[in-house]
Design an enzyme around this catalytic site. Structure first.
Site, short mmCIF file in Angstrom:
data_model
loop_
_atom_site.label_atom_id
_atom_site.label_comp_id
_atom_site.label_asym_id
_atom_site.label_seq_id
_atom_site.Cartn_x
_atom_site.Cartn_y
_atom_site.Cartn_z
N LYS A 37 0.54 -1.19 -0.03
CA LYS A 37 -0.06 -0.17 -0.30
C LYS A 37 1.13 1.76 0.16
O LYS A 37 1.91 1.54 0.83
CB LYS A 37 -0.88 0.25 1.13
CG LYS A 37 -2.21 0.99 1.37
CD LYS A 37 -3.23 0.60 1.76
CE LYS A 37 -4.53 1.63 1.40
NZ LYS A 37 -4.64 2.37 0.33
N GLY A 42 6.61 0.57 5.45
CA GLY A 42 7.24 0.15 4.78
C GLY A 42 7.46 -0.39 3.40
O GLY A 42 8.43 -0.04 2.53
N CYS A 43 6.10 0.39 2.84
CA CYS A 43 5.62 0.36 1.60
C CYS A 43 6.93 1.97 0.64
O CYS A 43 7.53 1.98 0.45
CB CYS A 43 5.36 0.55 1.03
SG CYS A 43 3.48 -0.91 1.20
N THR A 44 6.91 2.48 1.83
CA THR A 44 7.55 3.92 1.62
C THR A 44 8.53 3.78 1.50
O THR A 44 9.73 4.30 0.32
CB THR A 44 7.07 5.31 2.60
OG1 THR A 44 5.35 5.03 2.72
CG2 THR A 44 7.68 6.59 2.32
N ALA A 47 9.73 1.64 -1.63
CA ALA A 47 9.21 3.18 -2.93
C ALA A 47 10.79 3.65 -2.98
O ALA A 47 11.51 4.32 -3.61
CB ALA A 47 8.70 3.77 -2.85
#
Length: 149
Positions: A37, A42-44, A47
């Protein structure tokens, strides 16, 4: 997907609302990373790891593509906020997750975090599955360096 498989021939919308097909990448190595998401910690981190090493991928002649079930608008905001220079694809109906065989994690509660590395012919060189977001970018770069040099 298993090593040697061809990239699925599917089309998705990118963060700018444009149609994107994996066929466009023929002749170029590429990394496809699936993440749960936009805007989550974690995704930030994942990315931004790909962003910070994007030039290393470009020097190898490789493209980076991130995919989640978030909308094109969410991807656009995410890319703008964190200055992400690569393509983000919206997989709201999960057809890419199904085509790539990405499994959910945490008892099926979270979409899986999985990275796929393809050669210039669109054949799978390596896939990597870990909820540890910081491990994906170095793994992808290592595989590409080993296979493209």
């Amino acid at each position: 997907m298993k090593k040697g498989d061809q990239v699925p021939n599917i089309s998705l919308k990118d963060q700018n609302g444009n149609d994107f097909s994996f066929e466009e990448l023929k002749g170029k190595a590429f990394v496809v990373y699936f993440y749960p998401k936009d805007f989550t910690p974690g995704c930030t981190k994942e990315a931004c790891n790909f962003r910070d090493s994007y030039e290393d991928f470009k020097e190898l002649g490789a493209e980076v593509i991130g995919i989640s079930a978030d909308s094109e608008d969410s991807h656009s905001s995410f890319a703008d906020k964190y200055e992400l220079p690569y393509i983000l694809l919206s997989d709201e109906d999960k057809k890419a997750r199904e085509a790539f065989g990405v499994q959910p994690n945490l008892l099926g509660l979270l979409p899986g975090r999985e990275t796929f590395i393809f050669d210039k012919e669109g054949k799978l060189l390596h896939k990597f599955n870990s909820m540890n977001a910081s491990r994906h970018m170095p793994e992808a770069l290592t595989v590409l360096r080993k296979n493209l040099n």
